[in-house]
Write a protein that holds these residues in place. Structure first.
Motif, PDB file in Angstrom:
ATOM      1  N   THR A  94      44.872  39.969  38.288  1.00 38.35           N
ATOM      2  CA  THR A  94      45.319  41.271  38.458  1.00 38.35           C
ATOM      3  C   THR A  94      44.816  42.347  37.625  1.00 38.35           C
ATOM      4  OG1 THR A  94      47.206  40.600  39.496  1.00 38.35           O
ATOM      5  CG2 THR A  94      47.245  42.697  38.744  1.00 38.35           C
ATOM      6  N   THR A 126      40.407  47.910  46.447  1.00 39.48           N
ATOM      7  CA  THR A 126      41.322  47.441  47.472  1.00 39.48           C
ATOM      8  C   THR A 126      40.696  47.247  48.631  1.00 39.48           C
ATOM      9  OG1 THR A 126      41.908  49.640  47.986  1.00 39.48           O
ATOM     10  CG2 THR A 126      43.462  48.319  46.701  1.00 39.48           C
ATOM     11  N   ASP A 154      42.698  37.935  43.114  1.00 41.44           N
ATOM     12  CA  ASP A 154      43.468  39.010  44.025  1.00 41.44           C
ATOM     13  C   ASP A 154      42.758  39.986  44.892  1.00 41.44           C
ATOM     14  OD1 ASP A 154      45.655  37.984  42.495  1.00 41.44           O
ATOM     15  OD2 ASP A 154      46.051  39.455  41.319  1.00 41.44           O
ATOM     16  N   LYS A 162      42.072  37.868  48.227  1.00 42.70           N
ATOM     17  CA  LYS A 162      43.665  37.548  49.179  1.00 42.70           C
ATOM     18  C   LYS A 162      43.846  39.047  49.759  1.00 42.70           C
ATOM     19  CE  LYS A 162      46.024  35.947  45.270  1.00 42.70           C
ATOM     20  NZ  LYS A 162      47.235  35.419  44.888  1.00 42.70           N
ATOM     21  N   GLY A 163      43.738  40.199  49.060  1.00 45.26           N
ATOM     22  CA  GLY A 163      44.133  41.329  49.605  1.00 45.26           C
ATOM     23  C   GLY A 163      43.193  41.842  50.792  1.00 45.26           C
ATOM     24  N   HIS A 213      44.692  29.785  49.129  1.00 47.06           N
ATOM     25  CA  HIS A 213      45.211  30.821  48.255  1.00 47.06           C
ATOM     26  C   HIS A 213      45.532  32.142  49.252  1.00 47.06           C
ATOM     27  CE1 HIS A 213      44.900  30.098  44.040  1.00 47.06           C
ATOM     28  NE2 HIS A 213      44.146  29.278  44.239  1.00 47.06           N
TER      29      HIS A 213
END
Length: 278
Positions: A2, A152, A175, A178-179, A212
């Protein structure tokens, strides 16, 4: 990982473009911005530090310090106008130690941002790349001119070759992966076998990512007499990727940083934001 702290490095000859880019990214993910203002000191005119320095060199040093002070004031003014958490530091290192100074500062950030202003330079750009990749253990995001960076992204291309550097780049960007809605794990001319990609190239990496929660697709591509960098760039355009993730390769020899061919090509001829780790 993160990203909670982003670092950007700026010098006296730069404008506010890279600062704005880094600040915008911080606002996008509610992160802290750390800014390092750097002026690289001119070497003595005689070449040896033990030699008697000339008045002209001393005057040049004084001018550099004044430029540094002005840049610090300008950056502080910029930060005061942004509604983000931020800190400001500065340094005045000799050329031989600039990458170490940058690397030490980058250790306390999650990601270093290299924007278009910095990429058009030479000495400072090289020192930032060397310092982050070789001295910090942290990733960097390279944002070329005309790119639209985002932390993002919905479509990500991962350049995978089963080496340690690729694995670290994936871990550092987990992260983000995963997004994303679509992650392409891309291999160019993958080799089967225990010491390469395994019996089914990409399967192990895809399984790891899927565990994940990453929505991953494996793409195995032939080079067809094109360079790996060209194939990756073309495929990134074909799948409308917003970000590329890749390992950075190279080694250090007597403080001279030498990058591998694909890494160098991606740094020099890219139009897409690239997250690199080593």
């Amino acid at each position: 990982m993160t990203f909670k702290t982003l670092l950007t490095v700026t010098g006296p000859n730069q404008g506010e473009g890279d600062l704005k880019l880094a600040a915008d990214l911080c606002e996008q993910i509610d992160a802290h911005l750390s800014v390092l203002v750097l002026e690289i000191a001119a070497p003595p005119s005689g070449g040896e530090y033990a030699a008697v320095v000339s008045p002209a060199w001393l005057a040049e040093r004084q001018a550099e310090l004044k430029r540094l002070e002005k840049r610090i004031s300008d950056v502080a003014g910029f930060l005061s106008q942004r509604a983000i958490s931020a800190d400001l530091s500065d340094d005045y290192p000799d050329t031989g130690w600039a990458d170490d100074v940058i690397g030490r500062r980058a250790r306390y950030a999650d990601l270093t941002i290299l924007g278009p202003d910095l990429l058009t330079g030479h000495t400072l750009k090289d020192k930032v790349i060397e310092g982050v990749l070789f001295s910090s253990g942290k990733p960097m995001l390279v944002v070329p001119e005309g790119a639209r960076p985002t932390l993002t992204p919905k479509r990500i291309l991962v350049a995978w070759d089963a080496r340690l550097e690729s694995s670290r780049a994936v871990r550092e960007s987990l992260d983000l992966l995963k997004g994303a809605d679509d992650v392409r794990l891309v291999m160019v001319d993958p080799l089967e076998g225990e010491f390469h990609h395994g019996a089914e190239p990409g399967a192990d990496a895809a399984t790891y990512l899927a565990r994940h929660g990453v929505n991953v697709t494996v793409d195995r591509l032939p080079s067809s007499n094109h360079s790996v960098a060209e194939v990756l760039r073309q495929h990134a355009g074909d799948v409308a990727a917003e970000l590329m993730v890749m390992g950075a390769y190279g080694h250090s020899r007597l403080r001279e940083r030498i990058f591998g061919g694909v890494t160098k090509s991606m740094l020099e001829g890219q139009s897409l934001p690239v997250l690199m780790a080593r």
